[in-house]
Design a protein around this motif. Structure first.
Motif, mmCIF file in Angstrom:
data_model
loop_
_atom_site.group_PDB
_atom_site.id
_atom_site.type_symbol
_atom_site.label_atom_id
_atom_site.label_comp_id
_atom_site.label_asym_id
_atom_site.label_seq_id
_atom_site.Cartn_x
_atom_site.Cartn_y
_atom_site.Cartn_z
ATOM 1 N N GLU A 192 -10.181 -3.779 7.499
ATOM 2 C CA GLU A 192 -10.665 -2.811 6.512
ATOM 3 C C GLU A 192 -9.501 -2.149 5.774
ATOM 4 O O GLU A 192 -9.592 -1.892 4.574
ATOM 5 N N TYR A 193 -8.419 -1.897 6.479
ATOM 6 C CA TYR A 193 -7.254 -1.276 5.841
ATOM 7 C C TYR A 193 -6.646 -2.215 4.803
ATOM 8 O O TYR A 193 -6.163 -1.762 3.761
ATOM 9 N N THR A 238 -6.309 -1.184 0.990
ATOM 10 C CA THR A 238 -4.956 -1.192 0.418
ATOM 11 C C THR A 238 -4.891 -2.092 -0.811
ATOM 12 O O THR A 238 -4.297 -1.724 -1.833
ATOM 13 N N ALA A 239 -5.525 -3.248 -0.751
ATOM 14 C CA ALA A 239 -5.538 -4.152 -1.902
ATOM 15 C C ALA A 239 -6.286 -3.526 -3.074
ATOM 16 O O ALA A 239 -5.841 -3.614 -4.230
ATOM 17 N N ALA A 240 -7.397 -2.870 -2.809
ATOM 18 C CA ALA A 240 -8.153 -2.208 -3.874
ATOM 19 C C ALA A 240 -7.347 -1.062 -4.478
ATOM 20 O O ALA A 240 -7.323 -0.874 -5.708
ATOM 21 N N PHE A 241 -6.671 -0.300 -3.632
ATOM 22 C CA PHE A 241 -5.843 0.805 -4.123
ATOM 23 C C PHE A 241 -4.694 0.286 -4.971
ATOM 24 O O PHE A 241 -4.369 0.865 -6.015
ATOM 25 N N LEU A 242 -4.092 -0.811 -4.569
ATOM 26 C CA LEU A 242 -3.015 -1.411 -5.352
ATOM 27 C C LEU A 242 -3.515 -1.890 -6.706
ATOM 28 O O LEU A 242 -2.824 -1.735 -7.722
ATOM 29 N N CYS A 243 -4.716 -2.458 -6.741
ATOM 30 C CA CYS A 243 -5.306 -2.887 -8.018
ATOM 31 C C CYS A 243 -5.529 -1.701 -8.953
ATOM 32 O O CYS A 243 -5.294 -1.799 -10.161
ATOM 33 N N VAL A 244 -5.978 -0.594 -8.398
ATOM 34 C CA VAL A 244 -6.186 0.603 -9.212
ATOM 35 C C VAL A 244 -4.854 1.114 -9.760
ATOM 36 O O VAL A 244 -4.756 1.498 -10.935
#
Length: 54
Positions: free
Chosen positions: A2-3, A7-13
């Motif tokens: 889940e992390y 983390t990948a979604a946060f990096l995309c943002v």
């Protein structure tokens, strides 16, 4: 697991925000808006452009 997804979604943002910030700071959207405006027709009298475009 889940992390990694978060983390990948946060990096995309962050990357998308940086790209948007660069486009705004370079005036890309303003230039596009000016090129799309009806009053930006070069070589035509302004009243003719207003009549024909609207």
């Amino acid at each position: 697991m889940e992390y990694a997804i978060v983390t990948a979604a946060f990096l995309c943002v962050i990357v998308a925000g940086t790209a948007l910030w660069r486009a705004l700071s370079q005036g890309l959207f303003v230039d596009h808006g000016l090129a799309s405006a009806s009053h930006h027709l070069a070589g035509a009298a302004t009243w003719i452009a207003d009549v024909l475009v609207f």
